[in-house]
Design an enzyme around this catalytic site. Structure first.
Site, PDB file in Angstrom:
ATOM      1  N   LYS A 149       6.978  -0.471 -26.506  1.00 22.12           N
ATOM      2  CA  LYS A 149       6.094  -0.736 -27.638  1.00 22.12           C
ATOM      3  C   LYS A 149       6.255   0.376 -28.678  1.00 22.12           C
ATOM      4  CE  LYS A 149       3.030   1.799 -28.307  1.00 22.12           C
ATOM      5  NZ  LYS A 149       2.745   3.237 -28.283  1.00 22.12           N
ATOM      6  N   LYS A 183      -1.494   2.115 -15.235  1.00 23.56           N
ATOM      7  CA  LYS A 183      -2.385   3.153 -14.699  1.00 23.56           C
ATOM      8  C   LYS A 183      -3.247   2.527 -13.609  1.00 23.56           C
ATOM      9  CE  LYS A 183      -2.478   5.686 -19.072  1.00 23.56           C
ATOM     10  NZ  LYS A 183      -2.093   7.068 -19.019  1.00 23.56           N
ATOM     11  N   GLU A 217      -6.531  12.447 -27.417  1.00 21.40           N
ATOM     12  CA  GLU A 217      -5.441  13.330 -26.985  1.00 21.40           C
ATOM     13  C   GLU A 217      -5.635  14.695 -27.627  1.00 21.40           C
ATOM     14  OE1 GLU A 217      -1.427  11.306 -26.733  1.00 21.40           O
ATOM     15  OE2 GLU A 217      -2.358  10.273 -28.404  1.00 21.40           O
ATOM     16  N   ASP A 236       0.100   2.471 -33.257  1.00 20.35           N
ATOM     17  CA  ASP A 236       0.650   3.200 -32.101  1.00 20.35           C
ATOM     18  C   ASP A 236      -0.232   3.058 -30.862  1.00 20.35           C
ATOM     19  OD1 ASP A 236       2.511   5.136 -30.923  1.00 20.35           O
ATOM     20  OD2 ASP A 236       0.858   6.569 -31.001  1.00 20.35           O
ATOM     21  N   HIS A 241      -2.431  -0.343 -26.531  1.00 19.13           N
ATOM     22  CA  HIS A 241      -3.161   0.222 -25.391  1.00 19.13           C
ATOM     23  C   HIS A 241      -4.659  -0.113 -25.412  1.00 19.13           C
ATOM     24  CE1 HIS A 241       0.497   2.276 -24.707  1.00 19.13           C
ATOM     25  NE2 HIS A 241       0.289   3.334 -25.450  1.00 19.13           N
ATOM     26  N   LYS A 341      -5.445  11.931 -32.273  1.00 23.25           N
ATOM     27  CA  LYS A 341      -4.641  13.071 -31.832  1.00 23.25           C
ATOM     28  C   LYS A 341      -5.324  14.352 -32.293  1.00 23.25           C
ATOM     29  CE  LYS A 341      -0.183  10.781 -31.487  1.00 23.25           C
ATOM     30  NZ  LYS A 341      -0.051  10.774 -30.026  1.00 23.25           N
TER      31      LYS A 341
HETATM   32  C1  BG6 Z   1       2.192   6.281 -26.421  1.00 18.92           C
HETATM   33  C2  BG6 Z   1       2.018   6.655 -27.873  1.00 18.92           C
HETATM   34  O1  BG6 Z   1       2.340   4.894 -26.287  1.00 18.92           O
HETATM   35  O2  BG6 Z   1       1.055   6.705 -25.674  1.00 18.92           O
HETATM   36  C3  BG6 Z   1       1.804   8.149 -28.003  1.00 18.92           C
HETATM   37  O3  BG6 Z   1       3.163   6.267 -28.601  1.00 18.92           O
HETATM   38  C4  BG6 Z   1       0.675   8.620 -27.116  1.00 18.92           C
HETATM   39  O4  BG6 Z   1       1.564   8.512 -29.363  1.00 18.92           O
HETATM   40  C5  BG6 Z   1       0.843   8.106 -25.686  1.00 18.92           C
HETATM   41  O5  BG6 Z   1       0.681  10.043 -27.116  1.00 18.92           O
HETATM   42  C6  BG6 Z   1      -0.394   8.399 -24.865  1.00 18.92           C
HETATM   43  O6  BG6 Z   1      -0.144   8.079 -23.524  1.00 18.92           O
HETATM   44  P1  BG6 Z   1      -1.008   8.736 -22.341  1.00 18.92           P
HETATM   45  O7  BG6 Z   1      -0.614   7.997 -21.120  1.00 18.92           O
HETATM   46  O8  BG6 Z   1      -0.631  10.182 -22.324  1.00 18.92           O
HETATM   47  O9  BG6 Z   1      -2.437   8.531 -22.726  1.00 18.92           O
END
Ligand code: BG6
Length: 490
Positions: A149, A183, A217, A236, A241, A341
């Site tokens: 993705k 997950k 994040e 993104d 997600h 972020k």
């Molecule tokens: C990715 C995004 O799909 O998921 C990133 O492109 C992001 O920008 C990441 O940092 C986050 O994944 P996780 O599993 O660390 O929450």
């Protein structure tokens, strides 16, 4: 070491084999699968790269990266000896037909192996790669393709990509990955909802006030400015997600756990998402971008000064939305979602906030009386907790209450929890598409997300700045407080 003899003998070909995702996530996942006996002895891992590299140089690079990205103490020379035997790399400029010759020769050395093509490149190259593979006769009925993705950056580009891939691969052989579905706790949402009758009568607008989904994040764009600036948080994270998490919470019970039944129900949710029209934008959406601040005790630059380059950009690194679902179950139950972020803390959770009791018999003054909450934590630790009110022991004249948390899962800290990519790569190897997105799902998500993106563009909505290391712009607090609610804070 456990072994599993039921896995298919596979060649896993990673396009973008030296890229960030391949090194950070895919190689460690394959290393663990190998260590746990899930990769058959005849299986191979072939990385395609843009530069010429000897086999020794490739192995050296993978070894260094494994040491960097595996958890402390997980790298083991004996496992490496077994794993590295399966690794090789070939130089392929994916746009040049003649460049696939070496790959073809390598694959045809073991013509009976099943083939998994993992496309960890820009999605604009997916169609080209698939067609080249077909022209070289490298696609047969035992070949599968994995698409990372985001697929495109809007409905139109996603359709074009999906059309091009569909000219080569049947839909049943296309695995659109969303690693959040790999997950463990995310799968546990299905288990919790559909194997416990207890929740059945509670899971609707009758008992639920609202739902919150937060994915925060601590990291910034981490050297991915080139990609990220073209996408932003909505494309993104939210289009894929967060909407997938919302679907699992909101979907109706599927008639079975097979891949199509589950995906049919998710598509219905996506189609029931209320459009966020131009008039809703100021009240239901927030766009933010991080400025400089402090993260993990260190000063960090703002988004526009990442990598010491001064740029102009209105790309959002934070987004918060109020989402309504137009169906019977979720009538008047808003879903508040937010992601960003460079936040104060890395954490992801889903909070199901139940309604308050219809009539409170305990005096509220001096008590901390809260409606029940089900908190599903995905990161950094995974857990499911039910917050209920409880009497504080003692001889007080009037009963005093406090919230307590009931753990609904038993933490199995003795066992290592497999990563999302391990689970998903193993599913591709076993040809099980349940946890992957079907084309109609991706497109339904784009139809809804495009409306917001278009309106942001049309109305010229500017990102609100927030300091790195905080919870985002204050307007995201206002977004939920306007409805008389507040974000659950970690
Ligand atoms: C990715 C995004 O799909 O998921 C990133 O492109 C992001 O920008 C990441 O940092 C986050 O994944 P996780 O599993 O660390 O929450």
């Amino acid at each position: 070491m456990s072994t599993n003899n039921n896995n298919n003998v596979c060649d896993v070909v990673i396009f973008g084999g030296h890229g960030d995702l391949a090194m950070r996530k895919l190689m460690p996942a394959l290393y663990h699968l190998c260590n746990n006996g899930f990769l058959d002895a005849g299986s191979r891992i072939i990385s395609t790269t843009l530069s010429d590299m000897t086999q020794e140089e490739h192995l050296e690079l993978v070894k260094t990266k494994l040491n960097e990205f595996l958890a402390e103490g997980e790298f083991d020379e004996n496992v490496w000896a077994n794993f590295s035997k399966r690794l090789s790399c070939v130089k392929v400029d994916v746009t040049q037909k003649e460049e696939y010759a070496q790959l073809e020769a390598l694959l045809n050395r073991m013509p009976d192996n099943e083939r998994v093509y993992y496309l960890s490149t820009s999605s604009s190259l997916f169609g080209t790669i698939c067609h080249m593979l077909q022209e070289w006769n490298l696609v047969n009925d035992k070949s599968r393709v994995v698409l990372e993705k985001p697929i495109g950056r809007d409905l139109e580009s996603s359709r074009k990509i999906n059309d091009a891939v569909a000219e080569v691969f049947d839909e049943s052989c296309i695995y659109r990955i969303d690693h959040y579905l790999g997950k463990d706790t995310v799968q546990n949402i299905l288990a919790l909802r559909f194997s416990n009758g207890l929740f059945m009568p509670l899971w609707s607008s009758r008992s639920i006030d609202h739902v919150q989904i937060t994915v925060f994040e601590e990291v910034g764009v981490e050297g991915r400015w080139g990609y990220y600036d073209d996408y932003g948080a909505l494309r993104d994270m939210i289009q894929n997600h967060l909407l997938q998490l919302l679907c699992l919470v909101a979907m109706e019970p599927p008639c079975s756990i097979d891949s199509n039944s589950v995906r049919d129900e998710k598509v219905k949710v996506l189609r029931s998402l209320r459009k966020i029209g131009a008039e809703d934008i100021p009240l239901k959406t927030v766009r933010g971008q991080y400025g400089e601040g402090v993260s993990q005790g260190k000063s960090v630059p703002g988004y526009l000064n990442e990598e010491n380059v001064k740029r102009e950009s209105n790309t959002e690194t934070f987004a918060a939305l109020r989402i309504d679902i137009d169906n019977w179950r979720w009538n008047k139950v808003p879903f508040y979602v937010r992601t960003g972020k460079r936040m104060r803390k890395r954490y992801s959770e889903i909070v199901i906030q139940f309604k308050d009791v219809p009539h409170m018999i305990f005096p509220r003054g001096g008590h901390c009386i809260e409606p029940n909450k089900l908190i599903i934590k995905l990161q950094p630790e995974e857990s499911i907790k039910l917050v209920i009110m409880n009497k504080i022991p003692g001889l007080d004249e009037s009963i005093r209450l406090r919230p307590v948390e009931l753990e609904l899962n038993i933490p199995e800290d003795a066992q290592r929890n497999p990563t999302a990519y391990e689970r998903l790569l193993l599913d591709v190897i076993r040809a099980n598409p349940t946890l992957f997105m079907r084309r109609d799902e991706v497109e339904a998500a784009w139809i809804w997300a495009d409306e917001i993106l278009r309106n942001w563009e049309r109305l010229g909505v500017k990102c609100r700045s927030y300091a790195a290391g905080t919870d985002g712009p204050s307007s995201s607090i206002a977004l939920i407080e306007r409805d008389g609610r507040s974000w659950h804070e970690e």
